[in-house]
Design a protein around this motif. Structure first.
Motif, PDB file in Angstrom:
ATOM      1  N   ALA A  83     103.770  -1.469  25.180  1.00  0.00           N
ATOM      2  CA  ALA A  83     103.639  -0.256  24.386  1.00  0.00           C
ATOM      3  C   ALA A  83     103.448   0.964  25.275  1.00  0.00           C
ATOM      4  O   ALA A  83     102.612   0.980  26.163  1.00  0.00           O
ATOM      5  CB  ALA A  83     102.445  -0.400  23.428  1.00  0.00           C
ATOM      6  N   ASP A  88     106.485   5.316  19.487  1.00  0.00           N
ATOM      7  CA  ASP A  88     106.651   4.110  20.298  1.00  0.00           C
ATOM      8  C   ASP A  88     107.041   2.917  19.435  1.00  0.00           C
ATOM      9  O   ASP A  88     107.787   2.039  19.878  1.00  0.00           O
ATOM     10  CB  ASP A  88     105.368   3.814  21.075  1.00  0.00           C
ATOM     11  N   SER A  89     106.540   2.875  18.206  1.00  0.00           N
ATOM     12  CA  SER A  89     106.917   1.787  17.302  1.00  0.00           C
ATOM     13  C   SER A  89     108.406   1.825  16.983  1.00  0.00           C
ATOM     14  O   SER A  89     109.105   0.809  17.047  1.00  0.00           O
ATOM     15  CB  SER A  89     106.092   1.860  16.018  1.00  0.00           C
ATOM     16  N   CYS A  90     108.920   3.014  16.637  1.00  0.00           N
ATOM     17  CA  CYS A  90     110.351   3.151  16.336  1.00  0.00           C
ATOM     18  C   CYS A  90     111.199   2.937  17.578  1.00  0.00           C
ATOM     19  O   CYS A  90     112.279   2.332  17.506  1.00  0.00           O
ATOM     20  CB  CYS A  90     110.622   4.532  15.741  1.00  0.00           C
ATOM     21  N   VAL A 120      97.755   0.408  17.120  1.00  0.00           N
ATOM     22  CA  VAL A 120      98.134   1.534  16.257  1.00  0.00           C
ATOM     23  C   VAL A 120      96.925   2.052  15.491  1.00  0.00           C
ATOM     24  O   VAL A 120      96.669   3.249  15.446  1.00  0.00           O
ATOM     25  CB  VAL A 120      99.249   1.111  15.277  1.00  0.00           C
ATOM     26  N   THR A 146     110.512   1.007  20.174  1.00  0.00           N
ATOM     27  CA  THR A 146     110.559  -0.423  20.486  1.00  0.00           C
ATOM     28  C   THR A 146     111.443  -1.171  19.501  1.00  0.00           C
ATOM     29  O   THR A 146     112.177  -2.087  19.876  1.00  0.00           O
ATOM     30  CB  THR A 146     109.138  -1.020  20.467  1.00  0.00           C
ATOM     31  N   ALA A 147     111.392  -0.774  18.227  1.00  0.00           N
ATOM     32  CA  ALA A 147     112.249  -1.406  17.222  1.00  0.00           C
ATOM     33  C   ALA A 147     113.718  -1.200  17.564  1.00  0.00           C
ATOM     34  O   ALA A 147     114.533  -2.129  17.463  1.00  0.00           O
ATOM     35  CB  ALA A 147     111.941  -0.838  15.842  1.00  0.00           C
ATOM     36  N   SER A 206      94.560  -3.774  15.741  1.00  0.00           N
ATOM     37  CA  SER A 206      95.847  -3.388  16.322  1.00  0.00           C
ATOM     38  C   SER A 206      95.728  -2.047  17.043  1.00  0.00           C
ATOM     39  O   SER A 206      94.930  -1.181  16.660  1.00  0.00           O
ATOM     40  CB  SER A 206      96.922  -3.292  15.239  1.00  0.00           C
ATOM     41  N   PHE A 219     108.549  -3.277  15.723  1.00  0.00           N
ATOM     42  CA  PHE A 219     107.866  -2.057  15.283  1.00  0.00           C
ATOM     43  C   PHE A 219     106.355  -2.241  15.326  1.00  0.00           C
ATOM     44  O   PHE A 219     105.621  -1.335  15.731  1.00  0.00           O
ATOM     45  CB  PHE A 219     108.320  -1.709  13.864  1.00  0.00           C
ATOM     46  N   PHE A 220     105.893  -3.422  14.920  1.00  0.00           N
ATOM     47  CA  PHE A 220     104.448  -3.648  14.871  1.00  0.00           C
ATOM     48  C   PHE A 220     103.879  -4.149  16.197  1.00  0.00           C
ATOM     49  O   PHE A 220     102.738  -3.818  16.553  1.00  0.00           O
ATOM     50  CB  PHE A 220     104.110  -4.623  13.751  1.00  0.00           C
ATOM     51  N   THR A 221     104.660  -4.936  16.947  1.00  0.00           N
ATOM     52  CA  THR A 221     104.145  -5.394  18.249  1.00  0.00           C
ATOM     53  C   THR A 221     104.204  -4.280  19.284  1.00  0.00           C
ATOM     54  O   THR A 221     103.423  -4.274  20.225  1.00  0.00           O
ATOM     55  CB  THR A 221     104.956  -6.580  18.773  1.00  0.00           C
ATOM     56  N   ARG A 222     105.166  -3.336  19.129  1.00  0.00           N
ATOM     57  CA  ARG A 222     105.356  -2.219  20.045  1.00  0.00           C
ATOM     58  C   ARG A 222     105.544  -2.700  21.478  1.00  0.00           C
ATOM     59  O   ARG A 222     105.097  -2.063  22.416  1.00  0.00           O
ATOM     60  CB  ARG A 222     104.180  -1.240  19.951  1.00  0.00           C
TER      61      ARG A 222
END
Length: 410
Positions: free
Chosen positions: A340, A376-378, A14, A380-381, A12, A257-260
């Motif tokens: 992302a 970026d995760s937060c 991340v 995108t979420a 990933s 959050f995980f795919t971003r």
């Protein structure tokens, strides 16, 4: 070697970025005499971003607007209003947070000859002249305000174009987005060079300021997700908004959050819209469109990082300019890529409002990538969960106006 690269790409992004950060820190701390060529990876990464960002903004926004079909019986107008209100309020909240908790960054070069704007009149004058800039000149000089203006105008005109033309635009947009993905895949190496250069130049203290910046960003995003958005939803449906908010975050936000990537989360949102029993004619348009233009998290990122640059350079910001930044961050966020790190490429647009040169703005973008593992995760979420949240809100509000009762399937 091919198998090694393939296995690396399967990890990933991340984890790869975290690895790059750790390697950069280790190299900076352990090498007695810093090897300057390691820093070149960071410079090349920033250079690649500077090259692709203007073209990305032009084709992404132009394609998104031209694809919208008029005349369909949907709740699109209500949804677009909700998208706009939430994005503006997110940007405005970020401006307030930045004033309450100002953050300064370490910029390595290019600040000596900076001449900040003298006031609101000069800011507006610069904004107006950037809007009417020649499109070729705007692309060459990375004038993002001019690029965004031309993208919106061409998108509106091309709504009446042939399907072939729209298909070509969509293909170009997809192709450029793919190039962005390739560039962002180089982020671990680029960030290794950037972290190395930051520590060698400024010491470990450079990382501590990134921590403060990250706290302001994430704190603002959580406030918007759990306070601002629920208030907007309650105002429209007149029921407890939190069951719907929590379900959207749980089934959409966590995946995003995980795919971003808002674009990658479109199938998840479409599936959730079906589970909620929403109108397919509406959500089949609003969800993909929201993945491009509904960017509350991006507006927060753009506002906070821009004002961090402003505070660093000692530029005074009055209330009028702050309001313009809120509007500009909302508009520019609509051009953020659904991949992302897409919002970071639009920070130069907001920085140009204060007369900050593109070279300095791209250093701020680089800082954004260093903290991007969580930011970026937060972001995108928040972005992606808001797409389905406001699509459902518009439909429930319509049912309420018709005098009918409804149950939120939380």
């Amino acid at each position: 070697m091919k198998q090694l690269i393939l296995r690396w790409n399967q990890i990933s992004l991340v984890k790869r970025i975290l690895t790059g950060m750790i390697i950069g820190i280790i190299l900076a701390v352990t090498i007695p005499e810093p090897v300057k060529w390691i820093s070149i990876f960071g410079s090349l990464f920033v250079g690649a971003l500077k090259a692709v960002a203007p073209v990305l903004v032009l084709f992404l926004v132009m394609s998104a607007i031209s694809q919208h079909q008029s005349g369909q019986k949907t709740n699109m107008k209500s949804i677009l209003v909700l998208y706009g209100i939430s994005t503006f309020l997110a940007g405005f909240t970020a401006v307030i947070a930045s004033f309450l908790f100002p953050v300064s960054l370490t910029l390595t070069e290019g600040t000596e000859e900076l001449s900040p704007p003298g006031g609101i009149a000069e800011v507006l004058r610069t904004l107006l002249f950037n809007i009417v800039d020649n499109p070729v000149s705007a692309l060459m000089n990375a004038n993002y305000i001019g690029i965004l203006t031309w993208a919106v105008l061409l998108g509106i005109v091309l709504k009446n174009g042939s399907e072939t033309t729209k298909s070509v635009l969509a293909n170009f947009s997809d192709a450029i987005s793919q190039i962005v993905k390739w560039v962002i895949n180089l982020a671990p190496i680029g960030i290794m060079g950037l972290v190395f250069d930051a520590i060698v130049t400024s010491g470990i203290s450079a990382l501590l300021e990134y921590g403060k910046l990250l706290m302001v960003l994430l704190g603002t995003m959580f406030f918007v997700a759990f306070v601002i958005n629920p208030i907007i939803v309650y105002f429209h449906i007149r029921k407890n908004p939190y069951p719907l908010v929590f379900r959207c975050i749980r089934e959409s936000g966590i995946t995003a959050f995980f795919t971003r990537s808002s674009a990658a989360n479109i199938p998840v949102n479409l599936s959730l819209a079906e589970k909620l029993g929403l109108n397919k004619d509406t959500y089949s348009v609003s969800i993909p469109l929201g993945a491009t233009i509904n960017m509350a998290g991006a507006a927060i990122t753009i506002s906070v990082l821009t004002l961090a640059a402003v505070h660093t350079l000692g530029i005074k910001v009055d209330i009028g300019t702050a309001l313009i930044l809120s509007v500009l961050s909302a508009i520019s966020a609509a051009g953020a890529s659904g991949v992302a790190g897409g919002s970071l490429l639009l920070i130069p647009l907001a920085c140009s409002l204060f007369g900050i040169p593109n070279d300095i703005a791209m250093q701020v973008v680089a800082v954004g990538f260093i903290i991007g593992v969580l930011q970026d995760s937060c972001e995108t979420a928040l972005n992606s969960s808001s797409d389905i949240l406001f699509t459902a809100t518009a439909e429930y509000a319509k049912i309420r106006k018709e005098g009918k009762d409804f149950i939120i399937n939380a």
